[in-house]
Design a protein around this motif. Structure first.
Motif, PDB file in Angstrom:
ATOM      1  N   LEU A 106       5.182  16.781  -7.504  1.00  0.00           N
ATOM      2  CA  LEU A 106       6.181  15.775  -7.163  1.00  0.00           C
ATOM      3  C   LEU A 106       6.906  15.211  -8.377  1.00  0.00           C
ATOM      4  CD1 LEU A 106       4.373  13.728  -4.345  1.00  0.00           C
ATOM      5  CD2 LEU A 106       6.098  15.514  -4.094  1.00  0.00           C
ATOM      6  N   GLN A 107       6.375  15.435  -9.561  1.00  0.00           N
ATOM      7  CA  GLN A 107       7.004  14.869 -10.751  1.00  0.00           C
ATOM      8  C   GLN A 107       8.440  15.336 -10.961  1.00  0.00           C
ATOM      9  OE1 GLN A 107       4.366  15.402 -14.091  1.00  0.00           O
ATOM     10  NE2 GLN A 107       2.939  13.840 -13.371  1.00  0.00           N
ATOM     11  N   PRO A 108       8.802  16.590 -10.615  1.00  0.00           N
ATOM     12  CA  PRO A 108      10.217  16.958 -10.736  1.00  0.00           C
ATOM     13  C   PRO A 108      11.142  16.159  -9.823  1.00  0.00           C
ATOM     14  CG  PRO A 108       8.839  18.918 -10.614  1.00  0.00           C
ATOM     15  CD  PRO A 108       7.962  17.747 -10.283  1.00  0.00           C
ATOM     16  N   MET A 109      10.570  15.499  -8.808  1.00  0.00           N
ATOM     17  CA  MET A 109      11.381  14.739  -7.862  1.00  0.00           C
ATOM     18  C   MET A 109      11.426  13.252  -8.205  1.00  0.00           C
ATOM     19  SD  MET A 109       9.949  16.551  -4.375  1.00  0.00           S
ATOM     20  CE  MET A 109      11.113  15.717  -3.308  1.00  0.00           C
ATOM     21  N   VAL A 110      10.826  12.868  -9.359  1.00  0.00           N
ATOM     22  CA  VAL A 110      10.852  11.470  -9.769  1.00  0.00           C
ATOM     23  C   VAL A 110      12.302  11.024  -9.921  1.00  0.00           C
ATOM     24  CG1 VAL A 110      10.335   9.865 -11.628  1.00  0.00           C
ATOM     25  CG2 VAL A 110       8.596  11.458 -10.854  1.00  0.00           C
TER      26      VAL A 110
ATOM     27  N   PRO B  96       8.752  13.839   1.253  1.00  0.00           N
ATOM     28  CA  PRO B  96       7.386  13.555   0.795  1.00  0.00           C
ATOM     29  C   PRO B  96       7.154  12.078   0.509  1.00  0.00           C
ATOM     30  CG  PRO B  96       8.650  14.601  -0.945  1.00  0.00           C
ATOM     31  CD  PRO B  96       9.491  14.682   0.296  1.00  0.00           C
ATOM     32  N   GLY B  97       8.174  11.390  -0.019  1.00  0.00           N
ATOM     33  CA  GLY B  97       8.003   9.980  -0.335  1.00  0.00           C
ATOM     34  C   GLY B  97       7.741   9.145   0.900  1.00  0.00           C
ATOM     35  N   GLY B  98       8.532   9.380   1.946  1.00  0.00           N
ATOM     36  CA  GLY B  98       8.340   8.630   3.178  1.00  0.00           C
ATOM     37  C   GLY B  98       6.996   8.920   3.818  1.00  0.00           C
ATOM     38  N   GLY B  99       6.617  10.207   3.880  1.00  0.00           N
ATOM     39  CA  GLY B  99       5.338  10.570   4.487  1.00  0.00           C
ATOM     40  C   GLY B  99       4.161   9.966   3.753  1.00  0.00           C
ATOM     41  N   ILE B 100       4.215   9.980   2.426  1.00  0.00           N
ATOM     42  CA  ILE B 100       3.123   9.416   1.626  1.00  0.00           C
ATOM     43  C   ILE B 100       3.034   7.903   1.822  1.00  0.00           C
ATOM     44  CG2 ILE B 100       2.414   8.946  -0.758  1.00  0.00           C
ATOM     45  CD1 ILE B 100       3.495  11.771  -1.431  1.00  0.00           C
ATOM     46  N   ALA B 101       4.184   7.231   1.870  1.00  0.00           N
ATOM     47  CA  ALA B 101       4.186   5.779   2.076  1.00  0.00           C
ATOM     48  C   ALA B 101       3.620   5.430   3.449  1.00  0.00           C
ATOM     49  CB  ALA B 101       5.608   5.234   1.938  1.00  0.00           C
ATOM     50  N   HIS B 102       3.948   6.253   4.467  1.00  0.00           N
ATOM     51  CA  HIS B 102       3.399   6.009   5.803  1.00  0.00           C
ATOM     52  C   HIS B 102       1.877   6.085   5.786  1.00  0.00           C
ATOM     53  CE1 HIS B 102       7.366   7.641   7.719  1.00  0.00           C
ATOM     54  NE2 HIS B 102       7.556   6.596   6.930  1.00  0.00           N
TER      55      HIS B 102
ATOM     56  N   ALA C  79       0.835  -1.206   0.000  1.00  0.00           N
ATOM     57  CA  ALA C  79       0.000   0.000   0.000  1.00  0.00           C
ATOM     58  C   ALA C  79       0.869   1.254   0.000  1.00  0.00           C
ATOM     59  CB  ALA C  79      -0.932   0.000   1.209  1.00  0.00           C
ATOM     60  N   GLY C  80       1.932   1.243   0.823  1.00  0.00           N
ATOM     61  CA  GLY C  80       2.841   2.378   0.833  1.00  0.00           C
ATOM     62  C   GLY C  80       3.526   2.569  -0.506  1.00  0.00           C
ATOM     63  N   ALA C  81       3.924   1.454  -1.143  1.00  0.00           N
ATOM     64  CA  ALA C  81       4.590   1.535  -2.442  1.00  0.00           C
ATOM     65  C   ALA C  81       3.651   2.073  -3.518  1.00  0.00           C
ATOM     66  CB  ALA C  81       5.107   0.154  -2.844  1.00  0.00           C
ATOM     67  N   VAL C  82       2.416   1.595  -3.530  1.00  0.00           N
ATOM     68  CA  VAL C  82       1.458   2.023  -4.548  1.00  0.00           C
ATOM     69  C   VAL C  82       1.159   3.520  -4.413  1.00  0.00           C
ATOM     70  CG1 VAL C  82      -0.942   1.812  -5.304  1.00  0.00           C
ATOM     71  CG2 VAL C  82       0.420  -0.239  -4.883  1.00  0.00           C
ATOM     72  N   LEU C  83       0.894   3.977  -3.204  1.00  0.00           N
ATOM     73  CA  LEU C  83       0.595   5.399  -3.014  1.00  0.00           C
ATOM     74  C   LEU C  83       1.814   6.255  -3.329  1.00  0.00           C
ATOM     75  CD1 LEU C  83      -1.788   7.159  -2.193  1.00  0.00           C
ATOM     76  CD2 LEU C  83      -0.946   7.121   0.161  1.00  0.00           C
ATOM     77  N   PHE C  84       2.990   5.778  -2.987  1.00  0.00           N
ATOM     78  CA  PHE C  84       4.241   6.466  -3.305  1.00  0.00           C
ATOM     79  C   PHE C  84       4.407   6.622  -4.818  1.00  0.00           C
ATOM     80  CE2 PHE C  84       8.717   5.680  -4.537  1.00  0.00           C
ATOM     81  CZ  PHE C  84       9.333   6.804  -4.008  1.00  0.00           C
ATOM     82  N   LEU C  85       4.216   5.530  -5.556  1.00  0.00           N
ATOM     83  CA  LEU C  85       4.391   5.561  -7.017  1.00  0.00           C
ATOM     84  C   LEU C  85       3.335   6.427  -7.688  1.00  0.00           C
ATOM     85  CD1 LEU C  85       5.217   1.779  -7.518  1.00  0.00           C
ATOM     86  CD2 LEU C  85       6.790   3.695  -7.897  1.00  0.00           C
ATOM     87  N   LEU C  86       2.086   6.302  -7.249  1.00  0.00           N
ATOM     88  CA  LEU C  86       1.020   7.114  -7.835  1.00  0.00           C
ATOM     89  C   LEU C  86       1.272   8.598  -7.596  1.00  0.00           C
ATOM     90  CD1 LEU C  86      -2.173   5.038  -6.908  1.00  0.00           C
ATOM     91  CD2 LEU C  86      -1.131   5.300  -9.169  1.00  0.00           C
TER      92      LEU C  86
END
Length: 300
Positions: free
Chosen positions: A131-135, A192-198, A116-123
């Motif tokens: 967030l796209q500039p940080m891909v 942002p990636g860690g927070g979104i995955a959490h 779930a964390g991975a999916v929300l992170f990727l989306l």
């Protein structure tokens, strides 16, 4: 050799919580040693290639080349304080979830939290313009899985109390609320990636328990896949034929009745007695059987 024997013995035991903890530690030790050896050998720049085999990339082409990282990232750490914080939370909250829901559901919850964390992170990184500039930034650590377990424990037993250093008794529903708040703050403070995955892990932890109380186990697909790979590795057949003696056959009806009695829903008077015991002595005073009865009653 004794260390290897100890590790094999630990993995042969039935305690899934200990296995999750040990697996995180082993991957951490491997990555730290690999980085140190490569740095001393003058090839430290190539450690990035090793890390790519574990960390979850945020760009889809890299993910297609490393699909296993959807899970391996949730067992991988590079910083001591990161793994220490995660494993402490996993130990305390995982023990609570394991006591109530069992080993298989604990592992299912860990895996579902990672996914779930991975999916929300990727989306988020591929669909949100901000967030796209940080891909390209990867995701590493067990935080999404641990957050799922924390939220599941808080949803299952919101008034369960932990004794925290300097703070005293704190109900875990408030601990879970602080964890969510810190995850939101992380989005605004450079992670942002860690927070979104959490947050993804927290959502699946909440849904896991709510669906379980409604009679639906979201972890069954994970358990089925796990059973398949266990059979593949061990060579065990799907069905095992056994021959029982006449005494065992005669005892079967009694065993069935005992099992039906053990899994039946407790009565209202029995639940009231358990609740009275909680009000007088606290939740920790309950026996394992009383805790299980209280959980079964919540599924009515």
């Amino acid at each position: 050799m004794s260390i290897i024997t100890d590790i094999r013995t630990a993995f042969s035991r039935d305690n899934s919580l200990h296995k999750l903890l040990l697996l995180n530690v082993l991957v951490f030790v491997f990555l730290v040693l690999a980085k140190a050896i490569m740095s001393l050998s003058g090839v430290g720049a190539y450690f990035l290639n090793v890390a790519r085999q574990f960390q979850l990339p945020s760009d889809l082409p890299s993910l297609l080349r490393h699909p296993w990282t959807l899970l391996t990232y949730a067992f991988s750490h590079l910083e001591f304080w990161h793994i220490l914080f995660n494993l402490l939370n996993l130990y305390y909250f995982g023990a609570l979830v394991r006591e109530y829901l069992g080993d298989r559901r604990l592992v299912s919850l860990y895996v579902l939290g990672a996914l779930a964390g991975a999916v929300l992170f990727l989306l988020s990184f591929n669909l949100l313009p901000t967030l796209q500039p940080m891909v390209g930034l990867p995701l590493l650590g067990a935080s999404a899985s641990v957050t799922a377990i924390i939220m599941a424990a808080a949803t299952l037993l919101p008034d369960y109390t932990f004794m925290l250093f300097l703070l005293g008794p704190v109900r875990i529903k408030y601990i879970a609320a602080v964890v969510i708040l810190l995850s939101v703050l992380a989005i605004n403070q450079g992670n942002p990636g860690g927070g979104i995955a959490h947050i993804g892990g927290a959502l699946i932890g909440f849904l896991f328990v709510k669906q379980l109380q409604a009679g639906r186990d979201l972890g069954r697909p994970v358990q089925a896949v796990g059973d398949f790979f266990v059979r593949l590795v061990t060579g065990r057949p799907n069905l095992r034929v056994t021959h029982r003696s006449a005494a065992a056959t005669a005892a079967a009806p009694a065993a069935s009745k005992a099992k039906a009695s053990a899994t039946s829903l407790p009565g209202e008077d029995e639940i009231n007695l358990i609740l009275d015991k909680i009000s007088h002595s606290g939740y920790e005073s309950l026996s394992k059987e009383e805790k299980q009865k209280l959980f079964r009653a919540s599924q009515k």
